[in-house]
Design a protein around this motif. Structure first.
Motif, PDB file in Angstrom:
ATOM      1  N   ASN A 163      72.745  59.908  56.040  1.00 45.47           N
ATOM      2  CA  ASN A 163      71.793  60.677  55.245  1.00 45.47           C
ATOM      3  C   ASN A 163      71.679  60.177  53.812  1.00 45.47           C
ATOM      4  O   ASN A 163      70.759  60.540  53.090  1.00 45.47           O
ATOM      5  CB  ASN A 163      72.145  62.166  55.246  1.00 45.47           C
ATOM      6  CG  ASN A 163      73.629  62.427  55.177  1.00 45.47           C
ATOM      7  OD1 ASN A 163      74.305  62.344  56.205  1.00 45.47           O
ATOM      8  ND2 ASN A 163      74.126  62.737  53.998  1.00 45.47           N
ATOM      9  N   LEU A 166      68.523  56.135  52.703  1.00 44.01           N
ATOM     10  CA  LEU A 166      67.242  56.840  52.757  1.00 44.01           C
ATOM     11  C   LEU A 166      66.232  56.163  53.673  1.00 44.01           C
ATOM     12  O   LEU A 166      65.415  56.839  54.295  1.00 44.01           O
ATOM     13  CB  LEU A 166      66.678  56.988  51.347  1.00 44.01           C
ATOM     14  CG  LEU A 166      67.582  57.704  50.332  1.00 44.01           C
ATOM     15  CD1 LEU A 166      66.830  57.914  49.017  1.00 44.01           C
ATOM     16  CD2 LEU A 166      68.086  59.034  50.870  1.00 44.01           C
ATOM     17  N   ASN A 210      68.802  66.113  44.827  1.00 48.03           N
ATOM     18  CA  ASN A 210      68.300  64.782  44.504  1.00 48.03           C
ATOM     19  C   ASN A 210      67.885  64.657  43.037  1.00 48.03           C
ATOM     20  O   ASN A 210      67.837  63.549  42.502  1.00 48.03           O
ATOM     21  CB  ASN A 210      67.134  64.418  45.423  1.00 48.03           C
ATOM     22  CG  ASN A 210      67.587  64.153  46.847  1.00 48.03           C
ATOM     23  OD1 ASN A 210      68.773  63.951  47.108  1.00 48.03           O
ATOM     24  ND2 ASN A 210      66.647  64.155  47.784  1.00 48.03           N
ATOM     25  N   THR A 218      68.772  62.611  52.425  1.00 48.03           N
ATOM     26  CA  THR A 218      67.600  62.932  53.219  1.00 48.03           C
ATOM     27  C   THR A 218      68.029  63.597  54.523  1.00 48.03           C
ATOM     28  O   THR A 218      69.114  63.315  55.039  1.00 48.03           O
ATOM     29  CB  THR A 218      66.766  61.674  53.532  1.00 48.03           C
ATOM     30  OG1 THR A 218      65.532  62.057  54.150  1.00 48.03           O
ATOM     31  CG2 THR A 218      67.503  60.717  54.453  1.00 48.03           C
TER      32      THR A 218
END
Length: 266
Positions: A163, A166, A210, A218
């Motif tokens: 994750n 990206l 983020n 993500t």
């Protein structure tokens, strides 16, 4: 292994970092005020994030016990180790199979500074720590050969790591680069956050993360997560919430918004 004192000089305490915030959610003490502030803000938006962290850790224990015990895997390559806590991979594996060999991989200076606590081992087994980036599978496998016999099956553990890669094509390339050279009988163990298993506020929490912490993250869908196992045989019960992968006890726990699955290389 690199000198932890050098790593300490690279640690930033002015911005929240995943390994330390995750440690905070697990009840650890290896974190800074900025990590706790961001961790609390994320929890406010996504109250079940602590349950995700605990379910992910419990998944690790169940998988390692299964692979070391039932399957007979004696070698583990744990990439994206995170900060040492209770029931680390080598502790679980060597409790089941004392001669198990474990290589941890991370490039977070905070983790490196604490890595010596990961290097305890049973007399029969071995543990090692590599300061390396998950995006460099060739280097990882080359360095791991000092501890692992890559002619024999290896369990590659990547819990909550892809994750942070990206680009999905790059993430698939990482998996292929790790699993491609390994022999038949090797296993891939993955967890990954998703927006498909409930958890209101998850998307907003990721957006906040983020903007205020590092590294960026993500979520991915079930089909994309499944694509990481292309060419592998996915073990029962398939791709599920990590809390539902062969849970202990009779009662099925509440799901968390984190996929978990294990695949075997045929």
């Amino acid at each position: 292994m690199n000198d932890p004192r050098t790593a300490s000089a690279r640690i930033r305490s002015d911005i929240a970092h995943n390994a330390r915030v995750w440690n905070y959610w697990l009840g650890g003490r290896d974190n800074y005020p900025v990590d706790r502030v961001v961790g609390d803000r994320v929890t406010g938006m996504y109250p079940s994030i602590g349950e995700v962290a605990r379910a992910d850790r419990a998944f690790l224990g169940r998988v390692v016990r299964h692979l070391a015990g039932d399957v007979g895997i004696g070698q583990f390559l744990d990439i994206g180790t995170g900060l040492p806590t209770a029931d680390n991979t080598h502790e679980v594996a060597q409790h089941t199979a004392p001669d198990a060999r474990v290589v941890y991989v991370d490039n977070d200076p905070t983790v490196l500074a604490h890595a010596r606590s990961l290097l305890t081992s049973s007399p029969e087994g071995a543990t090692e720590y590599l300061d390396a980036d998950a995006r460099d599978p060739e280097r990882i496998l080359r360095a791991a050969e000092g501890t692992l016999d890559l002619r024999r099956p290896v369990a590659v553990m990547m819990l909550g790591i892809l994750n942070f890669v990206l680009d999905t094509d790059e993430a698939r390339s990482v998996v292929d680069g790790l699993m491609g050279p390994l022999p038949s009988g090797s296993h891939l163990v993955l967890t990954h956050p998703t927006l498909e298993l409930g958890g209101e506020g998850n998307e907003a929490a990721m957006s906040f993360w983020n903007k205020n912490a590092t590294p960026p993250i993500t979520a991915r869908s079930r089909p994309v997560f499944a694509s990481f196992f292309d060419g592998l045989d996915v073990l029962d019960p398939g791709i599920v919430s990590c809390a539902h992968w062969r849970p202990d006890g009779r009662l099925l726990p509440a799901p968390v918004a984190q996929f978990g699955a294990v695949g075997r290389k045929p």
